[in-house]
Design an enzyme around this catalytic site. Sequence first.
Site, short mmCIF file in Angstrom:
data_model
loop_
_atom_site.label_atom_id
_atom_site.label_comp_id
_atom_site.label_asym_id
_atom_site.label_seq_id
_atom_site.Cartn_x
_atom_site.Cartn_y
_atom_site.Cartn_z
N ASP A 6 0.82 -1.22 0.00
CA ASP A 6 0.00 0.00 0.00
C ASP A 6 0.85 1.27 0.00
O ASP A 6 1.98 1.27 0.50
CB ASP A 6 -0.87 0.05 1.26
CG ASP A 6 -2.01 -0.96 1.24
OD1 ASP A 6 -2.06 -1.78 0.31
OD2 ASP A 6 -2.83 -0.92 2.17
N ASP A 7 0.26 2.34 -0.49
CA ASP A 7 0.73 3.73 -0.32
C ASP A 7 1.79 4.20 -1.31
O ASP A 7 2.20 5.36 -1.26
CB ASP A 7 1.21 4.03 1.11
CG ASP A 7 0.10 3.85 2.15
OD1 ASP A 7 -1.03 3.55 1.76
OD2 ASP A 7 0.39 4.01 3.35
N HIS A 57 -6.19 3.18 -4.20
CA HIS A 57 -6.11 3.43 -2.76
C HIS A 57 -6.40 4.92 -2.49
O HIS A 57 -5.83 5.52 -1.58
CB HIS A 57 -4.71 3.03 -2.29
CG HIS A 57 -4.54 2.85 -0.80
ND1 HIS A 57 -5.41 2.11 -0.01
CD2 HIS A 57 -3.57 3.28 0.05
CE1 HIS A 57 -4.98 2.12 1.23
NE2 HIS A 57 -3.87 2.83 1.31
N HIS A 60 -5.69 10.89 -2.62
CA HIS A 60 -4.91 11.61 -1.59
C HIS A 60 -4.83 10.87 -0.27
O HIS A 60 -4.57 11.48 0.76
CB HIS A 60 -5.52 13.00 -1.35
CG HIS A 60 -5.56 13.87 -2.56
ND1 HIS A 60 -6.71 14.06 -3.30
CD2 HIS A 60 -4.58 14.58 -3.18
CE1 HIS A 60 -6.44 14.86 -4.32
NE2 HIS A 60 -5.17 15.18 -4.27
N HIS A 146 3.85 -1.98 3.23
CA HIS A 146 3.77 -0.61 2.71
C HIS A 146 5.06 -0.26 1.99
O HIS A 146 6.14 -0.34 2.59
CB HIS A 146 3.51 0.39 3.85
CG HIS A 146 2.15 0.23 4.46
ND1 HIS A 146 1.86 -0.76 5.37
CD2 HIS A 146 1.01 0.93 4.26
CE1 HIS A 146 0.58 -0.66 5.71
NE2 HIS A 146 0.03 0.35 5.05
ZN LIG Z 1 -2.69 3.34 2.92
#
Ligand SMILES: [Zn+2]
Length: 176
Positions: A6-7, A57, A60, A146
Amino acid sequence: MYLTFDDGPHPTITPWVMNELDKVGAKGTFFVVGENAERYPETISDLRDKGHVVANHTQHHIKGWINSKEVYLKDIEDCAKVLGNKRLFRPPFGQINFKAIDELKGSYELIMWDVLTKDYLRSLNTKRAQPRIQKATNSGSIIVFHDSENAEKNLKALLPEYLQFLKSEGYKMEVL
Ligand SMILES: [Zn+2]
């Protein structure tokens, strides 16, 4: 089982993850933040070229519980425009906007997880986390890492050994 990240994308951390996955023939699903995808389009292309999946995801990385349905859906739509696809969505912070769920389900499969590495915690003891995440892994598991700067140290401490564990246990690491 399913490896998810993620991210990202991040210009150095995401390529590091791709390289680690290559070593064991694994594919991953990357829930990216739209504004990062806009900043690093070449990393998005690399992910796709290597057979990984790039998924939504939000634009922002916004919270579902403090934003209106309209703001939430617009942020997801903005990310979808950057990615050029709508298929999988994971809510940031695990907080989905409840009023938006029905509408989202029309376009997306909502993907949560059953194994959380907690790699985003500065205080994480990775020596203890490694056996915990290995024990929690089962056939069909979805694990969250992440590919972000605040998780980089823990990610790099956890992922290579975890991938070796998966390989030695005979897990297939597939995309969602
Ligand atoms: Zn996230």
